[in-house]
Design a protein around this motif. Sequence first.
Motif, PDB file in Angstrom:
ATOM      1  N   SER A 192      40.961  35.657  29.099  1.00 40.76           N
ATOM      2  CA  SER A 192      41.539  35.415  28.068  1.00 40.76           C
ATOM      3  C   SER A 192      40.637  36.250  26.879  1.00 40.76           C
ATOM      4  N   ASP A 193      39.696  36.911  27.298  1.00 37.94           N
ATOM      5  CA  ASP A 193      38.846  37.627  26.387  1.00 37.94           C
ATOM      6  C   ASP A 193      39.538  39.015  25.908  1.00 37.94           C
ATOM      7  N   VAL A 194      40.457  39.471  26.621  1.00 35.24           N
ATOM      8  CA  VAL A 194      41.320  40.355  26.258  1.00 35.24           C
ATOM      9  C   VAL A 194      42.804  39.998  25.729  1.00 35.24           C
ATOM     10  N   GLU A 195      43.661  40.988  25.192  1.00 35.33           N
ATOM     11  CA  GLU A 195      45.153  40.659  24.828  1.00 35.33           C
ATOM     12  C   GLU A 195      45.752  40.804  26.232  1.00 35.33           C
ATOM     13  N   LYS A 196      46.893  40.075  26.244  1.00 34.20           N
ATOM     14  CA  LYS A 196      47.903  40.158  27.323  1.00 34.20           C
ATOM     15  C   LYS A 196      47.960  41.669  27.725  1.00 34.20           C
ATOM     16  N   GLY A 197      47.934  41.922  29.026  1.00 33.89           N
ATOM     17  CA  GLY A 197      48.402  43.312  29.349  1.00 33.89           C
ATOM     18  C   GLY A 197      47.027  44.216  29.263  1.00 33.89           C
ATOM     19  N   ASN A 198      46.128  43.983  28.870  1.00 31.85           N
ATOM     20  CA  ASN A 198      44.985  44.759  28.846  1.00 31.85           C
ATOM     21  C   ASN A 198      44.006  44.505  30.329  1.00 31.85           C
ATOM     22  N   PHE A 199      43.310  45.747  30.603  1.00 29.92           N
ATOM     23  CA  PHE A 199      42.540  45.795  31.636  1.00 29.92           C
ATOM     24  C   PHE A 199      40.925  45.007  31.393  1.00 29.92           C
ATOM     25  N   LEU A 200      40.328  44.435  32.216  1.00 33.53           N
ATOM     26  CA  LEU A 200      39.127  43.964  32.091  1.00 33.53           C
ATOM     27  C   LEU A 200      38.344  44.042  33.405  1.00 33.53           C
ATOM     28  N   CYS A 201      37.061  43.925  33.544  1.00 36.10           N
ATOM     29  CA  CYS A 201      36.357  43.695  34.717  1.00 36.10           C
ATOM     30  C   CYS A 201      35.621  42.364  34.514  1.00 36.10           C
ATOM     31  N   LEU A 202      35.188  41.372  35.480  1.00 34.35           N
ATOM     32  CA  LEU A 202      34.350  40.586  35.380  1.00 34.35           C
ATOM     33  C   LEU A 202      33.936  40.005  36.708  1.00 34.35           C
ATOM     34  N   ILE A 203      33.009  39.063  36.459  1.00 34.06           N
ATOM     35  CA  ILE A 203      32.377  38.536  37.764  1.00 34.06           C
ATOM     36  C   ILE A 203      33.220  37.444  37.969  1.00 34.06           C
ATOM     37  N   GLY A 204      34.098  37.392  39.055  1.00 35.10           N
ATOM     38  CA  GLY A 204      35.250  36.398  39.421  1.00 35.10           C
ATOM     39  C   GLY A 204      34.568  35.134  39.925  1.00 35.10           C
ATOM     40  N   SER A 205      35.407  34.080  40.529  1.00 34.50           N
ATOM     41  CA  SER A 205      35.168  32.900  40.888  1.00 34.50           C
ATOM     42  C   SER A 205      34.300  32.833  42.069  1.00 34.50           C
ATOM     43  N   LEU A 206      34.277  34.022  42.977  1.00 32.80           N
ATOM     44  CA  LEU A 206      33.708  34.081  43.947  1.00 32.80           C
ATOM     45  C   LEU A 206      32.279  34.818  43.876  1.00 32.80           C
ATOM     46  N   GLY A 207      31.910  35.157  42.666  1.00 37.74           N
ATOM     47  CA  GLY A 207      30.718  35.754  42.442  1.00 37.74           C
ATOM     48  C   GLY A 207      30.714  37.233  42.688  1.00 37.74           C
ATOM     49  N   LEU A 208      32.138  37.763  42.870  1.00 32.65           N
ATOM     50  CA  LEU A 208      32.222  39.058  42.966  1.00 32.65           C
ATOM     51  C   LEU A 208      32.978  40.043  41.725  1.00 32.65           C
ATOM     52  N   LEU A 209      32.674  41.209  41.734  1.00 32.08           N
ATOM     53  CA  LEU A 209      33.030  41.771  40.627  1.00 32.08           C
ATOM     54  C   LEU A 209      34.642  41.927  40.771  1.00 32.08           C
ATOM     55  N   GLU A 210      35.490  41.807  39.891  1.00 30.51           N
ATOM     56  CA  GLU A 210      36.924  41.965  39.817  1.00 30.51           C
ATOM     57  C   GLU A 210      37.443  42.682  38.855  1.00 30.51           C
ATOM     58  N   ILE A 211      38.652  43.483  39.020  1.00 33.23           N
ATOM     59  CA  ILE A 211      39.276  44.188  38.148  1.00 33.23           C
ATOM     60  C   ILE A 211      40.564  43.269  37.803  1.00 33.23           C
ATOM     61  N   ALA A 212      40.909  43.073  36.672  1.00 28.81           N
ATOM     62  CA  ALA A 212      42.075  42.189  36.284  1.00 28.81           C
ATOM     63  C   ALA A 212      42.787  42.824  35.241  1.00 28.81           C
ATOM     64  N   VAL A 213      43.754  42.135  35.051  1.00 31.06           N
ATOM     65  CA  VAL A 213      44.672  42.640  33.777  1.00 31.06           C
ATOM     66  C   VAL A 213      45.331  41.108  33.213  1.00 31.06           C
ATOM     67  N   ARG A 214      45.050  40.814  32.087  1.00 32.85           N
ATOM     68  CA  ARG A 214      45.577  39.439  31.543  1.00 32.85           C
ATOM     69  C   ARG A 214      46.801  39.205  31.714  1.00 32.85           C
ATOM     70  N   GLU A 215      47.091  38.175  32.512  1.00 27.96           N
ATOM     71  CA  GLU A 215      48.743  37.928  32.593  1.00 27.96           C
ATOM     72  C   GLU A 215      49.447  39.133  33.028  1.00 27.96           C
ATOM     73  N   GLY A 216      48.880  39.984  33.986  1.00 24.79           N
ATOM     74  CA  GLY A 216      49.394  41.174  34.545  1.00 24.79           C
ATOM     75  C   GLY A 216      48.776  41.389  35.977  1.00 24.79           C
ATOM     76  N   SER A 217      49.188  42.384  36.725  1.00 28.22           N
ATOM     77  CA  SER A 217      48.563  42.799  37.938  1.00 28.22           C
ATOM     78  C   SER A 217      47.931  44.132  37.770  1.00 28.22           C
ATOM     79  N   ALA A 218      46.425  43.790  38.136  1.00 25.80           N
ATOM     80  CA  ALA A 218      45.552  45.200  38.123  1.00 25.80           C
ATOM     81  C   ALA A 218      45.985  46.112  39.184  1.00 25.80           C
ATOM     82  N   ALA A 219      46.324  45.345  40.369  1.00 24.38           N
ATOM     83  CA  ALA A 219      46.838  46.091  41.672  1.00 24.38           C
ATOM     84  C   ALA A 219      48.019  47.049  41.306  1.00 24.38           C
ATOM     85  N   LYS A 220      49.151  46.518  40.739  1.00 29.23           N
ATOM     86  CA  LYS A 220      50.068  47.227  40.336  1.00 29.23           C
ATOM     87  C   LYS A 220      50.062  48.204  39.307  1.00 29.23           C
TER      88      LYS A 220
END
Lengths: 268, 268, 268
Positions: C224-252
């Motif tokens: 939620s630190d970025v706008e909907k549709g934007n990329f971000l990196c974070l250390i996720g719930s498993l303690g590993l680096l994740e690449i995400a898109v807010r309310e979207g699919s980074a994979a796609k």
Amino acid sequence: VQRHPVIALLTDFGEDDFFVASLKGVIVSINPEARVIDITHRIPSYEISVGSFILRAVYKYFPEKTIFLVIVDPGVGSSRRILLMKSKKHYFIAPDNGVLSGVLVQEQDVAIREITNTKYFLSDTSRTFEGRDKMAPAASWLSLDIPIEEFGPKTIQVKRAVEYETEFDGNEISGRILYEDKFGNLITNLSGDIVEEFLSKSKDNRFIIRAGNTEVLSFLSSYSDVEKGNFLCLIGSLGLLEIAVREGSAAKKLKMKTGDKIIIRRKV
Amino acid sequence: VQRHPVIALLTDFGEDDFFVASLKGVIVSINPEARVIDITHRIPSYEISVGSFILRAVYKYFPEKTIFLVIVDPGVGSSRRILLMKSKKHYFIAPDNGVLSGVLVQEQDVAIREITNTKYFLSDTSRTFEGRDKMAPAASWLSLDIPIEEFGPKTIQVKRAVEYETEFDGNEISGRILYEDKFGNLITNLSGDIVEEFLSKSKDNRFIIRAGNTEVLSFLSSYSDVEKGNFLCLIGSLGLLEIAVREGSAAKKLKMKTGDKIIIRRKV
Amino acid sequence: VQRHPVIALLTDFGEDDFFVASLKGVIVSINPEARVIDITHRIPSYEISVGSFILRAVYKYFPEKTIFLVIVDPGVGSSRRILLMKSKKHYFIAPDNGVLSGVLVQEQDVAIREITNTKYFLSDTSRTFEGRDKMAPAASWLSLDIPIEEFGPKTIQVKRAVEYETEFDGNEISGRILYEDKFGNLITNLSGDIVEEFLSKSKDNRFIIRAGNTEVLSFLSSYSDVEKGNFLCLIGSLGLLEIAVREGSAAKKLKMKTGDKIIIRRKV
């Protein structure tokens, strides 16, 4: 009263909707001790024969007194009856539409009741979700050791699906594909006993298994007996002839499906 | 302490991943007596209104004191609050994003707390999986009869989704499709009571139901009242007007979807 | 004897078939007190590395003495062994094919047995469904506090999958995508500790994360630190680096998949 009575659910309700959760809520509201186990909710909509096959494949592995609640019910709301069947070890609640056929093939000694006693239904019953309003509550009351006589009158005639039969023709037997599993293995109606008895009379144990246009040559006992990607036949975990591809899909590779014919010809 | 407290899970986590299992592990670690029941995990990602609909459809069928853990949470990690709501019979833990709207329409008498007491969270909490780290542990502690006051301060204002309303226009009422179920039945927001009251004032009980470009003529009480493949309307198992096709998909046949309009015009 | 021993199932059996229900039936037949929890049955067929990843992601959240029954078993029926592994807090039953690798990375102090004692198998064992006939009964007997020595001989050498390693190259580190979750988040093998240590030596905390042809600029702690549709990196719930898109699919959006490379370059 049983400590952990098992109620096992088999439906075509899918997992997206409110259907399955409603059944579970109703069951544990009536008997908080009931242990609900999902068999599957992914029977294709209205496919009675698939429901019958899956039930037949699993019921013997469940504890004595397990109550199977089987809801594949295209006739919901019609005059089709709701049955309570007691076999030697288990109970089954299902619409009278043939979905118990697979069990009836295996179990000779059964007592059947038609469930009519509204005492064991929810107070409001819809005509579109009798699973929630009649069958689930009946199952849960049954798990509280209500005698089956309480649920309604005895019945004898129940609907049975037409089952494929093994066809014998001299040195050939044929059967049908009953089911394609998740791995693409094609499970036929040919029982291991019949196949082995038939092949024991072949010359030097030579034979051909024809599935569609393909001859599946090896008859083995484990997927790992062939190389990856190769065909094999085996008597699978249900005691039935299966056609498989090691780590691949026989269904895709053969382009075959439920109902298609499998022929075994022995050399004499 | 309750013997078999039920914690019912409703999420958009899907069934492929580690999400749901993590919730369950956390819950049974804190309270080994807790009975976890899945409602569904197949709410489309972030679709708060679908989550709200499914919850509303099932919660009344669950036993008193059931704790519903509802995680459809596009705002995870933001400042959106986590709520603990107590209704007359049940408890609900959910993000404050409108996912409890469907219940709030039905339940007038509720007490709501914001969950803030870190004592009931895991010791390490991530900002991306508060379901596992905050909501699941809170649910499990609650099932151990921790009073709701312990979880955080009282709150009154909570987010509610905008609900479709029934529109009245002389001899016409209209509503919207709320949900398409697995069988392709279209469930509307038109309650059975309103529809029946409205139609009771039609001449000779004549009326037209228009769904898209189609007139659905028969108003019946069970799918089995029409021939296979035919349309019908009925008051379904949720007490809402549904448009259905017997053993077929009304959604596909009408090419209609959630939010589309349904009109009933009575003859006078 | 434990009151509610947890047996957690992780398989590639899917949910359509008779496989999973057979395991559950066998387990509760042997130990009616056993509490069966599904982790997931949707590991892609034969994908040992995915099974290993999911197991690693969840096992720590389960109660002490949980028995994990892990069946991703392309070598079923071959001479591959069936293992019973005891870690500090948990038990694992699985084929010896590397599916326990993810746990073995985390748990140094383990005792391993090969399960060979037919006393703890079903009386009829197929060669195509050893999950039902050998592993599930062994798990259930184990939940009845049978000592692990009873199941078969001690073993030390077990198969481990080759894990991706973090590569260091001056002011660059690189890793690989391990997993794409349901929301399209790409979870890498880069641990939060390593990434944070590495970045602490950058000038003014400036760096570039390159995923495919895209530079993911923001390194944040919540979707939620970025706008909907934007990329971000974070250390996720498993303690590993994740690449995400807010309310979207980074994979796609990145068209990336498991095994693809992620590079972090720090400014110095």
